[in-house]
Enzyme design. Sequence first.
Site, PDB file in Angstrom:
ATOM      1  N   GLU A  20       0.827  -1.216   0.000  1.00  0.00           N
ATOM      2  CA  GLU A  20       0.000   0.000   0.000  1.00  0.00           C
ATOM      3  C   GLU A  20       0.861   1.267   0.000  1.00  0.00           C
ATOM      4  OE1 GLU A  20      -3.095   0.509  -0.528  1.00  0.00           O
ATOM      5  OE2 GLU A  20      -3.758  -1.568  -0.508  1.00  0.00           O
ATOM      6  N   TYR A 101      -6.622   6.419   4.514  1.00  0.00           N
ATOM      7  CA  TYR A 101      -6.867   5.371   3.520  1.00  0.00           C
ATOM      8  C   TYR A 101      -6.056   4.108   3.841  1.00  0.00           C
ATOM      9  CZ  TYR A 101      -5.964   2.521  -0.473  1.00  0.00           C
ATOM     10  OH  TYR A 101      -5.800   1.419  -1.265  1.00  0.00           O
ATOM     11  N   ASP A 119     -10.015   5.636  -1.606  1.00  0.00           N
ATOM     12  CA  ASP A 119      -9.020   6.304  -2.454  1.00  0.00           C
ATOM     13  C   ASP A 119      -9.758   6.911  -3.651  1.00  0.00           C
ATOM     14  OD1 ASP A 119      -9.700   4.134  -3.991  1.00  0.00           O
ATOM     15  OD2 ASP A 119      -7.659   3.411  -4.296  1.00  0.00           O
TER      16      ASP A 119
END
Length: 219
Positions: A20, A101, A119
């Site tokens: 991520e 996020y 997102d």
Amino acid sequence: MPWRALPGQVADPYAVWLSEIMLQQTTVTTVMPYYERFLKCYPTVQVLAAAPQQEVLALWAGLGYYSRARNLHACAQKLAQLGGFPSDVEGLQALPGIGAYTARAIAAIAFGVPVVPVDGNVERITSRLHAIEEPLPAARRQLDRLATLLNDDPQAREAPSDFAQALFDLGAGLCTPRRPSCLMCPWRATCKAYATGAPQRFPVRRRARQSRNDMVSSL
Ligand code: SF4
């Protein structure tokens, strides 16, 4: 994608976090070799924490946004102190380099917390499902609130990890910015943007509305 758990496996928070952070501002294709090199050099968060920062930055070279690499290293050191990843959104978001996020993505994918990571892709899906006419960026708060309700369904809440990743795939593969593939979309029947006949118009952006107003006022 190598950071995804196979059916029946439990996702590794270290792999989810690393991917991520790397995927911010870039593509899966670019990230793949970096991800594999990092995991080979630093197979665990403890090994990454013990590495010299200069070595981590050298391995990151070419991926851009070096503050992410510095935060990654600082976060690994904090995690090594803590003895592992917190499993809740608040604990994750308190770590260096982890925003709202990413905290929700790790919590949902690695720990099965029923939260929706929001997102740009998820924002776009949400704006289309509800045909939100308020332009971005003003609509962002409303979209975030509506997006957190996307998993308001027993099946989705039973499988937060699968739901979050399916949502990412829907945004990347079907509900694309210019030509959404609505005929293949499981949400087509209830999608308000699809019902308008022009789903690609959403999310509405401020400049588009201004230019339309400019045209009207010049008539
Ligand atoms: S029906 Fe089309 S616009 Fe609506 S969510 Fe699905 S892909 Fe996106």
